[in-house]
Design an enzyme around this catalytic site. Structure first.
Site, PDB file in Angstrom:
ATOM      1  N   ASP A   1       4.024 -14.209  12.011  1.00 55.70           N
ATOM      2  CA  ASP A   1       2.679 -14.639  11.637  1.00 55.70           C
ATOM      3  C   ASP A   1       1.702 -13.463  11.798  1.00 55.70           C
ATOM      4  O   ASP A   1       1.268 -13.146  12.903  1.00 55.70           O
ATOM      5  CB  ASP A   1       2.298 -15.820  12.555  1.00 55.70           C
ATOM      6  CG  ASP A   1       0.947 -16.418  12.215  1.00 55.70           C
ATOM      7  OD1 ASP A   1       0.114 -15.729  11.603  1.00 55.70           O
ATOM      8  OD2 ASP A   1       0.714 -17.572  12.587  1.00 55.70           O
TER       9      ASP A   1
ATOM     10  N   HIS B   1      -2.184  10.393  -0.793  1.00 54.47           N
ATOM     11  CA  HIS B   1      -2.229   9.068  -1.428  1.00 54.47           C
ATOM     12  C   HIS B   1      -2.109   9.148  -2.935  1.00 54.47           C
ATOM     13  O   HIS B   1      -1.681   8.225  -3.576  1.00 54.47           O
ATOM     14  CB  HIS B   1      -3.616   8.471  -1.151  1.00 54.47           C
ATOM     15  CG  HIS B   1      -3.608   7.233  -0.325  1.00 54.47           C
ATOM     16  ND1 HIS B   1      -3.088   7.203   0.925  1.00 54.47           N
ATOM     17  CD2 HIS B   1      -4.069   5.986  -0.584  1.00 54.47           C
ATOM     18  CE1 HIS B   1      -3.247   5.971   1.410  1.00 54.47           C
ATOM     19  NE2 HIS B   1      -3.830   5.228   0.516  1.00 54.47           N
TER      20      HIS B   1
ATOM     21  N   LYS C   1      -7.255  -0.465  11.543  1.00 57.43           N
ATOM     22  CA  LYS C   1      -6.663  -0.956  10.297  1.00 57.43           C
ATOM     23  C   LYS C   1      -5.455  -0.093   9.948  1.00 57.43           C
ATOM     24  O   LYS C   1      -4.420  -0.586   9.483  1.00 57.43           O
ATOM     25  CB  LYS C   1      -7.705  -0.931   9.172  1.00 57.43           C
ATOM     26  CG  LYS C   1      -7.279  -1.628   7.891  1.00 57.43           C
ATOM     27  CD  LYS C   1      -6.499  -0.746   6.938  1.00 57.43           C
ATOM     28  CE  LYS C   1      -6.095  -1.474   5.667  1.00 57.43           C
ATOM     29  NZ  LYS C   1      -5.243  -0.652   4.797  1.00 57.43           N
TER      30      LYS C   1
ATOM     31  N   GLU D   1       0.829  -1.219   0.000  1.00 60.20           N
ATOM     32  CA  GLU D   1       0.000   0.000   0.000  1.00 60.20           C
ATOM     33  C   GLU D   1       0.859   1.264   0.000  1.00 60.20           C
ATOM     34  O   GLU D   1       1.758   1.404   0.835  1.00 60.20           O
ATOM     35  CB  GLU D   1      -0.918  -0.012   1.233  1.00 60.20           C
ATOM     36  CG  GLU D   1      -1.954   1.090   1.198  1.00 60.20           C
ATOM     37  CD  GLU D   1      -2.955   1.020   2.355  1.00 60.20           C
ATOM     38  OE1 GLU D   1      -3.148  -0.070   2.923  1.00 60.20           O
ATOM     39  OE2 GLU D   1      -3.539   2.062   2.673  1.00 60.20           O
TER      40      GLU D   1
HETATM   41  P1  NAD Z   1       9.119 -23.008  16.776  1.00 56.22           P
HETATM   42  O1  NAD Z   1       8.532 -24.216  17.402  1.00 56.22           O
HETATM   43  O2  NAD Z   1       9.642 -23.104  15.373  1.00 56.22           O
HETATM   44  O3  NAD Z   1      10.299 -22.443  17.699  1.00 56.22           O
HETATM   45  C1  NAD Z   1      10.178 -22.347  19.070  1.00 56.22           C
HETATM   46  C2  NAD Z   1      11.183 -23.256  19.733  1.00 56.22           C
HETATM   47  O4  NAD Z   1      12.489 -22.749  19.554  1.00 56.22           O
HETATM   48  C3  NAD Z   1      10.989 -23.320  21.251  1.00 56.22           C
HETATM   49  O5  NAD Z   1      10.011 -24.276  21.555  1.00 56.22           O
HETATM   50  C4  NAD Z   1      12.380 -23.680  21.738  1.00 56.22           C
HETATM   51  O6  NAD Z   1      12.538 -25.080  21.786  1.00 56.22           O
HETATM   52  C5  NAD Z   1      13.324 -23.153  20.656  1.00 56.22           C
HETATM   53  N1  NAD Z   1      14.124 -21.980  21.095  1.00 56.22           N
HETATM   54  C6  NAD Z   1      15.453 -21.808  20.909  1.00 56.22           C
HETATM   55  N2  NAD Z   1      15.881 -20.654  21.408  1.00 56.22           N
HETATM   56  C7  NAD Z   1      14.810 -20.031  21.943  1.00 56.22           C
HETATM   57  C8  NAD Z   1      14.624 -18.792  22.613  1.00 56.22           C
HETATM   58  N3  NAD Z   1      15.618 -17.922  22.838  1.00 56.22           N
HETATM   59  N4  NAD Z   1      13.379 -18.470  22.999  1.00 56.22           N
HETATM   60  C9  NAD Z   1      12.351 -19.315  22.784  1.00 56.22           C
HETATM   61  N5  NAD Z   1      12.471 -20.505  22.176  1.00 56.22           N
HETATM   62  C10 NAD Z   1      13.693 -20.889  21.738  1.00 56.22           C
HETATM   63  O7  NAD Z   1       8.118 -21.785  16.725  1.00 56.22           O
HETATM   64  P2  NAD Z   1       6.957 -21.234  17.651  1.00 56.22           P
HETATM   65  O8  NAD Z   1       7.310 -19.822  17.943  1.00 56.22           O
HETATM   66  O9  NAD Z   1       6.650 -22.121  18.780  1.00 56.22           O
HETATM   67  O10 NAD Z   1       5.718 -21.283  16.629  1.00 56.22           O
HETATM   68  C11 NAD Z   1       5.580 -20.303  15.636  1.00 56.22           C
HETATM   69  C12 NAD Z   1       4.932 -20.874  14.401  1.00 56.22           C
HETATM   70  O11 NAD Z   1       3.697 -21.501  14.743  1.00 56.22           O
HETATM   71  C13 NAD Z   1       4.594 -19.817  13.397  1.00 56.22           C
HETATM   72  O12 NAD Z   1       5.074 -20.245  12.144  1.00 56.22           O
HETATM   73  C14 NAD Z   1       3.064 -19.779  13.394  1.00 56.22           C
HETATM   74  O13 NAD Z   1       2.572 -19.397  12.149  1.00 56.22           O
HETATM   75  C15 NAD Z   1       2.721 -21.189  13.744  1.00 56.22           C
HETATM   76  N6  NAD Z   1       1.387 -21.489  14.300  1.00 56.22           N
HETATM   77  C16 NAD Z   1       0.499 -20.529  14.709  1.00 56.22           C
HETATM   78  C17 NAD Z   1      -0.742 -20.854  15.250  1.00 56.22           C
HETATM   79  C18 NAD Z   1      -1.663 -19.774  15.725  1.00 56.22           C
HETATM   80  O14 NAD Z   1      -1.282 -18.630  15.755  1.00 56.22           O
HETATM   81  N7  NAD Z   1      -2.921 -20.062  16.113  1.00 56.22           N
HETATM   82  C19 NAD Z   1      -1.070 -22.217  15.387  1.00 56.22           C
HETATM   83  C20 NAD Z   1      -0.149 -23.188  15.010  1.00 56.22           C
HETATM   84  C21 NAD Z   1       1.082 -22.820  14.474  1.00 56.22           C
END
Ligand code: NAD
Length: 433
Positions: free
Chosen positions: A283, A381, A267, A83
């Site tokens: 996300d 715009h 928005k 945008e």
């Molecule tokens: P992830 O599981 O890829 O990474 C998190 C992991 O990284 C932790 O569990 C930990 O083991 C490790 N880690 C290493 N260093 C860390 C630090 N300094 N701090 C924290 N963790 C560390 O990712 P996530 O963040 O658990 O999940 C994000 C993904 O899940 C996104 O891609 C999202 O789109 C997706 N998702 C979203 C939903 C929703 O929003 N409703 C549902 C399901 C999945």
């Protein structure tokens, strides 16, 4: 005497010059710069590992918002957005915030909420009490599911249990696991922990664990930003600073009181928020869901920001919204442009990223309110909008500006007119004379 040349502004540079300037200011390597610019960014092969049925990658414009001073630190803000006016608006308002110190921002601890729905419990109130009595056992079980997170100081913090009485299927139990996810967005981390905790919760309650999923209403993981603006910095054209300030406050009051206006007001905030969320591989659906649910937390959807006049007559703005972003996990480490974007901002924690995003949301909100409360949104715009229409009609190179300028002059920015002009300008020279 040496002739002095005024250095050109960032927006006056061409694409390559801007990249060199970003390189000079940020210390990104040429590879990182190119990744940021999409030149050797996400490959189709990488995309194939990220989603199903991948056929390629999809590009968006990536701009750099300037002038951001957040908690005393200069930040170049990467924004991925299609945008027009958003990057310019954020940069401009960030500049206006500087005389009184820029943005102050903070976050609450990175605590997410995981939900467990427990069905078929014979006495929900008694089962609720049993879960609360087993708090220590549940927390200990949850603490051992993610050793990496534990090592970084994250893990379960608390449980909450509610009985939802009035539902279409009758009463059932809901357990909330409060989980500190440190520098991750946390969805996978929480969902995995909930799954491993489900058998224990079923045993304690005698019920059946149904859903196990995080809540995107991350109302314990908030980002806040505020800034103060002097009236003299808000003045422009025929509008005095006081007029602009009061106009902005009146515009905010509309959003505070009316959901129809609040949706558009928020928005505008999300124009800034999402652009950084996307640029950093986070996300944005999660952020959107959290922001709007939070805006409706009182039962009536309202503004995520607040604008007031302080005792000195300055305009003060503040914003508060859930900000479940990570710098670890998800696409943040896979997408080369996202990695470069995080490095560009020099963030070392998810909290710091969340603070910058809140500041950008506030700046963007001000840009929209200032325009709406004065000359209207369309004037600013118009020229970029006209360029988009010209490009969509097939114009290339210098013809884009030429056709856009003509349409702005005629105040006739339409696809048909762009096509006519393109045809006219594409005629051979001889035909014109
Ligand atoms: P992830 O599981 O890829 O990474 C998190 C992991 O990284 C932790 O569990 C930990 O083991 C490790 N880690 C290493 N260093 C860390 C630090 N300094 N701090 C924290 N963790 C560390 O990712 P996530 O963040 O658990 O999940 C994000 C993904 O899940 C996104 O891609 C999202 O789109 C997706 N998702 C979203 C939903 C929703 O929003 N409703 C549902 C399901 C999945």
């Amino acid at each position: 005497m040496k002739a002095e040349t005024t250095p050109r502004k960032f927006y006056e540079l061409d694409l390559e010059e801007r990249l060199q300037e970003v390189r000079r200011l940020s210390g990104l390597s040429p590879e990182e710069l190119h990744a940021l610019a999409g030149q050797n960014g996400l490959t189709a092969e990488q995309a194939d590992h990220m989603i199903e049925n991948a056929v390629g990658v999809y590009a968006l414009p990536l701009g750099i918002a300037r002038n951001f001073l957040v908690n005393g630190r200069e930040i170049l803000v990467p924004m991925a957005i299609e945008e027009p006016s958003v990057v310019a608006g954020a940069s401009f308002m960030a500049r206006l915030a500087r005389p009184l110190g820029g943005f102050r921002a903070e976050t609450t601890p990175p605590e997410m909420i995981g939900q467990m729905q427990i069905l078929e419990v014979s006495d929900p109130q008694a089962a609720r009490q049993r879960l609360l009595d087993a708090r220590a056992e549940l927390l200990e079980a949850a603490a051992n599911t993610d050793p990496v997170l534990k090592k970084y100081g994250g893990g379960p913090r608390d449980i909450e249990v509610r009985v939802l009485e009035d539902t279409p299927i009758g009463p059932f139990l809901v357990l909330h696991l409060i989980y500190d996810v440190r520098d991750a967005m946390g969805a996978n981390a929480i969902n995995t922990t909930l799954e491993s905790l489900a058998p224990l919760a079923a045993r304690i309650t005698g019920g059946r664990v149904h859903l196990r999923i995080l809540s995107n209403l991350a109302d314990r993981r908030l980002a806040r930003a505020s800034a103060v603006f002097r009236p003299q910095d808000l003045a422009f054209d025929r509008f005095s600073g006081e007029e602009v300030r009061d106009g902005i406050i009146a515009a905010w009051a509309f959003a505070a009181a009316d959901p129809y206006r609040a949706a558009t007001h928020n928005k505008g905030i999300m124009n800034g928020v999402d652009a950084v969320v996307i640029a950093t591989g986070n996300d944005w659906r999660a952020i959107e869901a959290g922001a709007h649910a939070y805006a409706a937390r009182s039962g009536r959807y309202t503004s995520l920001s607040t604008w007031r006049r302080d005792a000195e007559g300055n305009l003060t703005g503040s914003i508060e919204l859930p900000m479940a972003v990570g710098i670890i996990g998800g696409a943040t480490r896979v997408h080369p442009a996202a990695r470069a974007a995080l490095k560009l901002m020099g963030v070392s924690s998810a909290a710091e990223l969340a603070q910058i995003i809140a500041a950008v949301g506030l700046a963007q909100n001000l840009a929209a309110l200032r325009a709406l409360a004065t000359e209207g949104i369309q004037r600013g715009h118009m020229s970029l909008h006209a360029r988009q229409i010209a490009a969509a009609a097939g114009a290339e190179g210098s013809l884009v500006s030429r056709i856009a300028d003509q349409m702005v002059k005629e105040q006739n920015i339409r696809a048909e007119r762009a096509a006519e002009l393109l045809k006219e300008y594409n005629q051979p020279e001889s035909a014109e004379s």
